[in-house]
Design a protein around this motif. Structure first.
Motif, PDB file in Angstrom:
ATOM      1  N   SER A 164      49.979   3.303 -11.133  1.00 23.43           N
ATOM      2  CA  SER A 164      49.309   3.518 -12.424  1.00 23.43           C
ATOM      3  C   SER A 164      48.802   2.246 -13.083  1.00 23.43           C
ATOM      4  O   SER A 164      47.905   2.296 -13.937  1.00 23.43           O
ATOM      5  N   ALA A 165      49.342   1.087 -12.745  1.00 24.13           N
ATOM      6  CA  ALA A 165      49.184  -0.118 -13.567  1.00 24.13           C
ATOM      7  C   ALA A 165      47.724  -0.537 -13.744  1.00 24.13           C
ATOM      8  O   ALA A 165      47.230  -0.647 -14.883  1.00 24.13           O
ATOM      9  N   ILE A 166      47.023  -0.800 -12.666  1.00 24.85           N
ATOM     10  CA  ILE A 166      45.666  -1.347 -12.759  1.00 24.85           C
ATOM     11  C   ILE A 166      44.697  -0.372 -13.424  1.00 24.85           C
ATOM     12  O   ILE A 166      43.905  -0.776 -14.295  1.00 24.85           O
ATOM     13  N   PRO A 167      44.681   0.927 -13.064  1.00 24.87           N
ATOM     14  CA  PRO A 167      43.741   1.838 -13.743  1.00 24.87           C
ATOM     15  C   PRO A 167      43.924   1.904 -15.259  1.00 24.87           C
ATOM     16  O   PRO A 167      42.944   2.056 -15.991  1.00 24.87           O
ATOM     17  N   ILE A 168      45.174   1.785 -15.738  1.00 26.20           N
ATOM     18  CA  ILE A 168      45.389   1.787 -17.189  1.00 26.20           C
ATOM     19  C   ILE A 168      44.698   0.592 -17.832  1.00 26.20           C
ATOM     20  O   ILE A 168      44.009   0.718 -18.860  1.00 26.20           O
ATOM     21  N   ALA A 169      44.864  -0.582 -17.239  1.00 28.39           N
ATOM     22  CA  ALA A 169      44.243  -1.788 -17.793  1.00 28.39           C
ATOM     23  C   ALA A 169      42.728  -1.676 -17.791  1.00 28.39           C
ATOM     24  O   ALA A 169      42.057  -2.073 -18.754  1.00 28.39           O
ATOM     25  N   LEU A 217      32.960   6.414 -24.432  1.00 29.20           N
ATOM     26  CA  LEU A 217      34.257   6.594 -25.080  1.00 29.20           C
ATOM     27  C   LEU A 217      35.069   7.673 -24.359  1.00 29.20           C
ATOM     28  O   LEU A 217      36.246   7.472 -24.046  1.00 29.20           O
ATOM     29  N   PHE A 218      34.440   8.801 -24.089  1.00 29.59           N
ATOM     30  CA  PHE A 218      35.126   9.901 -23.417  1.00 29.59           C
ATOM     31  C   PHE A 218      35.644   9.480 -22.043  1.00 29.59           C
ATOM     32  O   PHE A 218      36.810   9.705 -21.700  1.00 29.59           O
ATOM     33  N   GLY A 219      34.797   8.843 -21.247  1.00 30.08           N
ATOM     34  CA  GLY A 219      35.190   8.446 -19.899  1.00 30.08           C
ATOM     35  C   GLY A 219      36.324   7.438 -19.882  1.00 30.08           C
ATOM     36  O   GLY A 219      37.262   7.546 -19.078  1.00 30.08           O
ATOM     37  N   SER A 220      36.256   6.449 -20.762  1.00 32.18           N
ATOM     38  CA  SER A 220      37.302   5.419 -20.780  1.00 32.18           C
ATOM     39  C   SER A 220      38.631   5.979 -21.270  1.00 32.18           C
ATOM     40  O   SER A 220      39.704   5.591 -20.786  1.00 32.18           O
ATOM     41  N   VAL A 221      38.588   6.910 -22.216  1.00 31.57           N
ATOM     42  CA  VAL A 221      39.823   7.521 -22.707  1.00 31.57           C
ATOM     43  C   VAL A 221      40.445   8.414 -21.634  1.00 31.57           C
ATOM     44  O   VAL A 221      41.663   8.422 -21.452  1.00 31.57           O
ATOM     45  N   VAL A 222      39.610   9.168 -20.906  1.00 29.66           N
ATOM     46  CA  VAL A 222      40.125   9.995 -19.812  1.00 29.66           C
ATOM     47  C   VAL A 222      40.820   9.121 -18.768  1.00 29.66           C
ATOM     48  O   VAL A 222      41.938   9.414 -18.321  1.00 29.66           O
ATOM     49  N   LEU A 223      40.157   8.028 -18.356  1.00 31.55           N
ATOM     50  CA  LEU A 223      40.747   7.137 -17.354  1.00 31.55           C
ATOM     51  C   LEU A 223      42.087   6.583 -17.839  1.00 31.55           C
ATOM     52  O   LEU A 223      43.072   6.548 -17.081  1.00 31.55           O
ATOM     53  N   HIS A 247      44.163   7.818 -20.236  1.00 28.20           N
ATOM     54  CA  HIS A 247      45.183   8.851 -20.396  1.00 28.20           C
ATOM     55  C   HIS A 247      45.732   9.328 -19.055  1.00 28.20           C
ATOM     56  O   HIS A 247      46.947   9.475 -18.886  1.00 28.20           O
ATOM     57  N   VAL A 248      44.843   9.605 -18.104  1.00 22.91           N
ATOM     58  CA  VAL A 248      45.300  10.110 -16.809  1.00 22.91           C
ATOM     59  C   VAL A 248      46.155   9.060 -16.098  1.00 22.91           C
ATOM     60  O   VAL A 248      47.210   9.367 -15.529  1.00 22.91           O
ATOM     61  N   SER A 249      45.703   7.815 -16.149  1.00 20.34           N
ATOM     62  CA  SER A 249      46.479   6.739 -15.521  1.00 20.34           C
ATOM     63  C   SER A 249      47.831   6.569 -16.200  1.00 20.34           C
ATOM     64  O   SER A 249      48.851   6.327 -15.538  1.00 20.34           O
ATOM     65  N   MET A 250      47.857   6.695 -17.528  1.00 23.27           N
ATOM     66  CA  MET A 250      49.125   6.589 -18.245  1.00 23.27           C
ATOM     67  C   MET A 250      50.058   7.735 -17.867  1.00 23.27           C
ATOM     68  O   MET A 250      51.281   7.553 -17.781  1.00 23.27           O
TER      69      MET A 250
END
Length: 510
Positions: free
Chosen positions: A98-103, A125-131, A133-136
């Motif tokens: 999960s680490a790198i995609p969250i960053a 905004l939508f795309g970056s928040v999805v990435l 949240h899912v990574s988190m």
């Protein structure tokens, strides 16, 4: 309802309590979500609305829509983690991944390309928040599942969660104080500093790098606990969405879990709305500069008070009583401070006395929130034991997915509530100079944030009053599980440390 035939066991049986070192190592994992929540709940809507001049309600809808993607992903990750078999166990491989995609997601959220039109900014905004949240979710769901596996003891679970909150608070508040002092410090060109667009371009990678460090640290340092964690004995079936639905639907029969989950979603929406509106309130209602906001990091004193007082409070009262008491006092506090200003009782903006009062109030709120959060997570772990007794399955991952989803609802549902209120009730302009804001608009902001939103806490309070697991009921549940496991071990001498056997449909719960 389909009953799983899988058996779980531990490679080693723990003697005594979980070590303090392990509690601290696991607690480091509280920082990633705390820092992400700080970044999104405090700054995201404010940044896109007040700095990039995007419509507040449209931005909040984009943030909330990202949560709908997460709603489908969380239980998938939870079910997948519950059935995973690897050399590193069920949880740690996903935590590493999960680490790198969250960053990356956090960096993109606060670094959109220059001169994008509003429609493209909303998509970004939508795309970056999805990435993000899912990574988190890939991290938080398996990490959260660990605390329920570390110990079956009613009281020790609360202790483990307390460490989680303590380390999370210490680390995140230190980060928050540095953020206000060094990243969002006011300048001659941008006063207050939270209006500085260049500060956000620095903030994104800094918070992302800090989160990566915390994820790698907690994952590596808790690897030594893998032999003590429950693992599937037999080969698990291949992944399928039908199995995910079976795992999720089985939680619907757990009444106490549903009460906690629905209450957590509503509380998350209220908390998220309060957080999203908080920067507006501090900037325009109270007239606070970043140099003053850094003193709010003294809220750590409230967290410490929560950790210290919880042992005494926990001995006197059941978890449910502490939860309801914290809800009631937060409701009174949420209404009290801003109401005093609307009644012209509070000191004038800019006075040191006002700052002291607001900081003390933040310490009290943090104490209550700490008690509330620890009790909720500990109570959720107790519903997992009841779930095993009723269905024969250990579902820490699925239950952790619910906890993860409720946490991210803070940013999602809270943002859309805040955006709607700003746009349609407060009638807040897209960009405004704090020195020239319409006083009537500021008053509406205070009424909404300080009266209407806190009153919604009555809903989770009433829900929590219907929770039924007490200390005595949990003890009976644990005894019933131990009898079943001992009987299973006697029938299967090849697995004397067997940790789970299947309950036939219709078996008695207690």
């Amino acid at each position: 309802m389909s009953i799983s035939g899988g058996l779980y066991r531990r490679d080693r049986v723990r003697v005594g309590k979980v070590s303090i070192a392990t509690k601290i190592y696991q607690a480091i994992g509280a920082m990633p979500e705390a820092l992400k929540d700080f970044a999104f709940s405090t700054f995201l809507l404010f940044y896109y609305n007040q700095v990039l001049h995007v419509d507040a309600f449209k931005a909040s809808v984009a943030i909330a829509l990202a949560l709908t993607i997460d709603a489908a992903v969380d239980p998938v990750i939870g079910s997948f983690s519950d059935h995973l078999r690897t050399r590193l166990g069920r949880r740690h491989p996903l935590m590493y991944l999960s680490a790198i995609p969250i960053a990356v997601g956090l960096y993109l959220a606060f670094s959109p390309p220059a001169a994008l039109p509003e429609a493209l900014l909303l998509i970004w905004l939508f795309g970056s928040v999805v990435l993000t949240h899912v990574s988190m979710s890939v991290f938080v769901v398996p990490w959260t599942a660990l605390y329920a596996e570390f110990s079956d003891d009613y009281a020790e679970r609360t202790t483990i969660v307390t460490y989680r909150y303590a380390v999370g608070w210490l680390g995140s508040l230190a980060f928050i104080a540095c953020t206000w002092r060094f990243i969002f410090a006011s300048t001659r060109a941008y006063n207050p500093g939270q209006l500085n667009p260049h500060a956000y371009a620095l903030f994104g990678p800094v918070v992302g790098a800090t989160i990566v460090a915390a994820i790698l640290a907690t994952t590596y340092l808790t690897r030594r606990e893998i032999p003590y964690l429950l693992q599937p004995v037999a080969e698990t079936p291949s992944f399928s969405f039908r199995r995910v639905w079976r795992d999720v639907s089985s939680t619907f029969v757990n009444r106490d879990f549903l009460i906690l989950f629905i209450g957590a979603l509503i509380t998350a929406g209220i908390t998220g709305a309060t957080d999203a509106l908080g920067l507006y309130v501090n900037t325009y209602f109270w007239g606070l500069a970043p140099e003053q906001l850094q003193y709010f990091s003294l809220a750590i004193l409230g967290a410490i008070a929560g950790f210290v007082s919880l042992g005494f409070i926990g001995r006197l009262f059941d978890k449910k009583t502490v939860l309801l008491g914290a809800f009631g006092l937060l409701l009174a506090d949420g209404i009290g401070v801003i109401s005093l200003r609307l009644l012209h009782v509070m000191p004038a903006n800019g006075s040191n006395v006002l700052l002291v009062i607001l900081v003390i109030n933040e310490i009290i709120r943090t104490w209550l929130s700490t008690l509330l959060g620890i009790m909720f997570v500990s109570m959720l772990a107790d519903t997992i034991d009841l779930q095993e007794l009723a269905t024969g399955r250990r579902q820490e991952g699925v239950f952790a997915a619910a906890l993860s989803f409720s946490g991210k609802a803070t940013a999602g549902a809270g943002a859309i509530i805040a955006g709607f209120l700003l746009q349609n009730i407060v009638l807040w302009p897209r960009a405004v100079d704090p020195r020239n804001v319409d006083p009537h608009v500021v008053t509406r902001l205070g009424v909404v944030t300080g009266i209407l939103v806190p009153l919604l806490l009555l809903i989770p309070f009433l829900l929590g009053s219907r929770y039924t697991i007490t200390r005595e009921k949990h003890l009976l549940t644990r005894e019933a599980l131990e009898r079943r496991r001992n009987a299973a071990a006697a029938r299967d001498p090849a697995h004397l440390d067997l940790e789970m056997a299947v309950t036939p449909p219709g078996a008695s719960h207690i």
